[in-house]
Design a protein around this motif. Structure first.
Motif, short mmCIF file in Angstrom:
data_model
loop_
_atom_site.label_atom_id
_atom_site.label_comp_id
_atom_site.label_asym_id
_atom_site.label_seq_id
_atom_site.Cartn_x
_atom_site.Cartn_y
_atom_site.Cartn_z
N ASP A 247 0.85 -1.18 0.00
CA ASP A 247 0.00 0.00 0.00
C ASP A 247 0.89 1.23 0.00
N TYR A 248 0.28 2.38 -0.26
CA TYR A 248 1.07 3.61 -0.33
C TYR A 248 1.49 4.04 1.07
N VAL A 249 2.80 4.22 1.23
CA VAL A 249 3.39 4.61 2.51
C VAL A 249 4.13 5.93 2.33
N ARG A 250 3.86 6.85 3.22
CA ARG A 250 4.52 8.15 3.14
C ARG A 250 5.96 8.03 3.64
N ARG B 167 8.90 14.62 -0.13
CA ARG B 167 7.81 13.84 0.45
C ARG B 167 7.20 12.98 -0.65
N THR B 168 7.27 11.68 -0.46
CA THR B 168 6.81 10.76 -1.49
C THR B 168 5.84 9.74 -0.89
N PHE B 169 5.05 9.16 -1.77
CA PHE B 169 4.16 8.06 -1.40
C PHE B 169 4.47 6.91 -2.35
N ASP B 170 5.05 5.85 -1.79
CA ASP B 170 5.43 4.68 -2.59
C ASP B 170 4.71 3.44 -2.08
N ARG B 171 4.42 2.54 -3.00
CA ARG B 171 3.81 1.26 -2.59
C ARG B 171 4.87 0.40 -1.93
N ASP B 172 4.56 -0.06 -0.70
CA ASP B 172 5.55 -0.80 0.08
C ASP B 172 4.81 -1.84 0.93
#
Length: 374
Positions: free
Chosen positions: A89-92, A123-128
């Motif tokens: 899911d997207y994690v900040r 500041r990024t949102f990546d699937r992790d």
């Protein structure tokens, strides 16, 4: 209870493992259940998938107690999650790098690297996979490594635990579990989370040690409470098609008024309404007692007669007691009468503790409901 020579412990109807300072007590059920059947009915009561026979065989652990059984159950569920792929899911995150990704953190860039553009605060949102569903399993697996007494099982759990993240705190993962609602995205995690919570929040009887600030690395099961949950589900799944389970509290409760003090209402564990007729109720009580070898106690007969008088129709005064039988399915009927009239019939059903839930449901349907509805 403290005595002059030490402490006296009465487990009553509790089973499991109790870890003290220098003593580890393994408390086995006094009747009916084995380690294999107990884990089966625990799955059934909690509405988690009942383990397949090949999986259950791998959980059987000599004399290591129920703690290893729960650890093995958690290991099996986590292996299934790994096989199907851990959820992402997207994690900040707030990385620092030479190339801009996501959004520039203007405040951090101005205060920490003012006038320098070789390193950018972003500041990024990546699937992790570093999300609470996986973190909870990771914490539970690492706890299971320390509690498992079988060395082979501990090695297998340690190997799987390395695949799950534990960057977040345990308390944060448990708070997320308390707030969670399972959807189609994470519903497959629910069985693993049930075992994780059982392992992480174990506690003693009524969490006595937790109340004074100590961790209770024990696993104790209240077998009467477990059996009530089993009987409630068995009654619902074995009852006729148009029957429904209705609450035994509220307007359906049997109350007593006019005494010197108030008292709680009489409430059966299960109350089944047959058909659409409001008065056609069948009260069922779960008893974790050895009624395969003992006669039904007078207090239980009085209790069921009260339920019959309060719920069953006069034309069909029927109630049931359901208890675990260690040997086979059994059924007998107590017919209570007096002064030339019939007071009621109490069906006493012993559900074979080693039978599968499906077999127990089919037997209860034929042993109880076909006789009641005839």
């Amino acid at each position: 209870m403290e005595t002059r020579t030490g402490w006296r412990f009465r487990p009553e109807a509790t089973a499991g493992v109790l870890n003290l300072d220098r003593v580890r007590l393994i408390i086995t059920p006094k009747t009916a259940f084995t380690g294999k059947s107990l884990i089966q009915w625990l799955c059934y009561a909690l509405r988690t998938p009942v383990p397949h026979e090949t999986t259950t065989r791998a959980w059987t652990v000599a004399s290591d107690g129920f703690a290893d059984v729960v650890a093995a159950a958690l290991l099996a569920e986590c292996r299934t999650l790994l096989r199907d792929g851990l959820r992402r899911d997207y994690v900040r995150s707030e990385p620092i790098g030479p190339v801009l990704r996501g959004r520039l953190d203007v405040a951090a860039q101005a205060t920490r690297r003012f006038g320098m553009l070789d390193r950018l605060h972003m500041r990024t949102f990546d699937r992790d996979i570093d999300i609470w569903e996986n973190q909870l399993c990771g914490h539970a697996l690492r706890r299971a490594v320390g509690t498992a007494t079988d060395s082979r099982l501990a090695r297998e759990i340690s190997s799987v635990a390395r695949e799950f993240p534990v960057t977040g705190s345990l308390s944060g993962a448990l708070r997320a579990l308390d707030r969670s609602r399972y959807t189609h995205l994470n519903r497959r995690y629910q069985p693993a989370h049930v075992w994780s919570e059982l392992l992480l929040r174990g506690g003693g009887v009524a969490d006595l040690l937790t109340d004074v600030g100590y961790d209770a690395d024990s696993l104790l099961l209240d077998l009467p409470g477990l059996w009530e949950a089993v009987v409630r589900r068995l009654s619902g799944e074995s009852s006729p098609a148009r029957a429904i389970l209705v609450p035994s509290s509220g307007r359906n409760g049997i109350t007593v008024h006019g005494d010197l003090s108030t008292r709680p209402p009489f409430r059966p564990d299960v109350l089944v309404q047959l058909g659409t007729t409001e008065g056609s109720l069948v009260p069922i009580d779960a008893k974790y007692k050895a009624y395969h070898a003992d006669s039904v106690s007078a207090s239980d007969v009085h209790q069921l007669l009260t339920y019959i008088a309060g719920h069953s129709p006069v034309t069909a005064p029927v109630a049931a007691i359901v208890y675990p039988d260690p040997h086979h399915h059994s059924h007998r009927v107590l017919r209570v009468s007096g002064t030339g009239r019939r007071l009621g019939a109490i069906h006493v059903l012993g559900v074979h503790a080693s039978a599968s839930p499906a077999a127990a449901t089919a037997w209860m349907r034929s042993a109880l409901w076909r006789r009641v509805t005839e």
